[in-house]
Design a protein around this motif. Sequence first.
Motif, PDB file in Angstrom:
ATOM      1  N   MET A  67      48.570   4.772  28.172  1.00 19.44           N
ATOM      2  CA  MET A  67      47.067   5.464  28.084  1.00 19.44           C
ATOM      3  C   MET A  67      47.026   5.998  26.663  1.00 19.44           C
ATOM      4  SD  MET A  67      46.328   7.164  31.601  1.00 19.44           S
ATOM      5  CE  MET A  67      45.645   6.072  33.161  1.00 19.44           C
ATOM      6  N   LYS A  95      50.079  13.397  30.024  1.00 18.25           N
ATOM      7  CA  LYS A  95      51.155  13.194  30.820  1.00 18.25           C
ATOM      8  C   LYS A  95      52.126  12.210  30.119  1.00 18.25           C
ATOM      9  CE  LYS A  95      49.609  14.390  35.447  1.00 18.25           C
ATOM     10  NZ  LYS A  95      49.034  14.277  36.790  1.00 18.25           N
ATOM     11  N   HIS A 118      52.545   8.415  30.867  1.00 14.50           N
ATOM     12  CA  HIS A 118      51.537   7.731  31.152  1.00 14.50           C
ATOM     13  C   HIS A 118      51.200   6.981  29.731  1.00 14.50           C
ATOM     14  CE1 HIS A 118      49.906   9.920  35.141  1.00 14.50           C
ATOM     15  NE2 HIS A 118      51.030   9.425  35.183  1.00 14.50           N
ATOM     16  N   ASN A 154      45.794  13.142  38.392  1.00 16.58           N
ATOM     17  CA  ASN A 154      44.936  13.419  37.562  1.00 16.58           C
ATOM     18  C   ASN A 154      45.632  13.092  35.824  1.00 16.58           C
ATOM     19  OD1 ASN A 154      47.032  15.268  38.005  1.00 16.58           O
ATOM     20  ND2 ASN A 154      46.189  16.635  36.280  1.00 16.58           N
ATOM     21  N   HIS A 155      44.570  13.069  35.253  1.00 12.15           N
ATOM     22  CA  HIS A 155      45.172  12.551  33.738  1.00 12.15           C
ATOM     23  C   HIS A 155      44.278  13.620  32.768  1.00 12.15           C
ATOM     24  CE1 HIS A 155      46.839   8.728  35.165  1.00 12.15           C
ATOM     25  NE2 HIS A 155      45.830   8.674  35.855  1.00 12.15           N
ATOM     26  N   CYS A 203      46.537  10.164  27.177  1.00  6.00           N
ATOM     27  CA  CYS A 203      46.798  10.842  28.432  1.00  6.00           C
ATOM     28  C   CYS A 203      48.070  11.887  28.059  1.00  6.00           C
ATOM     29  CB  CYS A 203      47.022  10.282  29.572  1.00  6.00           C
ATOM     30  SG  CYS A 203      47.768  11.075  31.045  1.00  6.00           S
TER      31      CYS A 203
HETATM   32 CU    CU Z   1      47.787  10.230  32.772  1.00 10.39          CU
END
Ligand code: CU
Length: 455
Positions: free
Chosen positions: A397, A323, A326, A266-267, A321
């Motif tokens: 991202m 995370k 990422h 998931n993002h 994103c």
């Molecule tokens: Cu992500």
Amino acid sequence: MINRRQLLGAGLTAGAGAVLANAGAAQTRFRDLPEAAFTDSPYTQVPPRPTDRFDYNPVVTLNGWSLPYRMNGDVKEFHLVAEPVERIMADGMIARLWGYNGQSTGPTIEAVEGERVRIYVTNRLPEHTSVHWHGLILPSGMDGVGGLSHPGIPPGKTFVYEFDLVKSGTFMYHPHADEMVQMAMGMMGLFIVHPRDPAFMPVDRDFAFLLAAYDIDPGTYIPRIMEMTDFNLWTWNSRIFPDIDPLVVNKGDRVRVRCGNLTMTNHPIHMHGYDFQVTCTDGGWVPESARWPEVSIDIPVGAMRAYEFDAIHEGDWAIHCHKSHHTMNAMGHDIPTFIGANKTRVTEKIRRQQPGYMPMGTAGMADMGEMSMEIPHNTVPMMAGWGPHGPLEMGGMFSVVKVREGIAPDDYSDPGWYQNPPGTQAYEWTGELPEHASNTNPRTILTPRGGIRQG
Ligand SMILES: [Cu+2]
């Protein structure tokens, strides 16, 4: 390079006006395949507003384009070509992927609720493929699951998908044939169905992108397709920061951002400067009474979300994103943590063998953003991108929503960096610091001995 504008100008939709004027004409007029449009450009190509049939505001596919069509009687025809492609993921890095019509991600298909589409899919891959139309309501035999809905499309063959677009919304397409390999190689695209009524949920700017992850070792070109978890390139439409185009917005615009996730995790997509409302999923439009405010929207695996906001706050606003790994480009995940370590003696030893050796990581990794170290060919720094005030230390991202006054409706060109008005930018405190602002406990090793590096 051929773009949509040129193709439209070249008469790909010629005859559409005649078709409308000739409602009783035969269902199909052309017996041949529509021309397959192609682009080798990785830059955002803004589609023109259609004038031939139904009015809609085209989506702006970040670092992508929309597939030209032709009208064949009342049927809107597209020609997708599944094929090996070269994608410039960022300046200095080319990926050898599989995609559609010259690019990965493939071109965005745009049509209007109530239309019938006929999509020719030519397979120029070395193995069979299929196209699944994710989220669309259609006959079972058109669903594109190879072996279940229909036989896989063999190499060299062209299959035809044909169905009515019974609802508007945010959808995508991808193979359902050897899909682990084919999606790891970049095969995916957006499918946007605009409402038949242009007054339904209108926006001024409508951005769209797909999340895709790749594992391409620095210095190589082809994704490691067997990787399941440890990807090193986190992309929007197969582009990485700092070379994802900004989302350029005129102050006061109503803006929609549509995002689909075809990675295996998931993002949480976070946008600064605004709160927004989730207005659409790949299941359909969210009724007004069911919307809720967010500043991050998690895009689950195999799902799509669209959110909207009124662009009333000028500025350069990060969109990324959440995370943190990422928002990095290719990096080694098995490097030990050196924060607080004293590497003086080991540095001396290593320098006897390798005079230029630089110890890194003892005060965090931000050095990586500033340094231009030698890296293998065909790769990009882990943290890159410079802003008006220094290195951004980002990759992957990440992009910027640029809200400015006075941007023309069809202008998506980068307006440059935002100038913060006087008195609205964080600044250095030069007065006295209170006692508790510095940690003098010798047992707490938060920084390398010798003190904090002065920037
Ligand atoms: Cu992500």
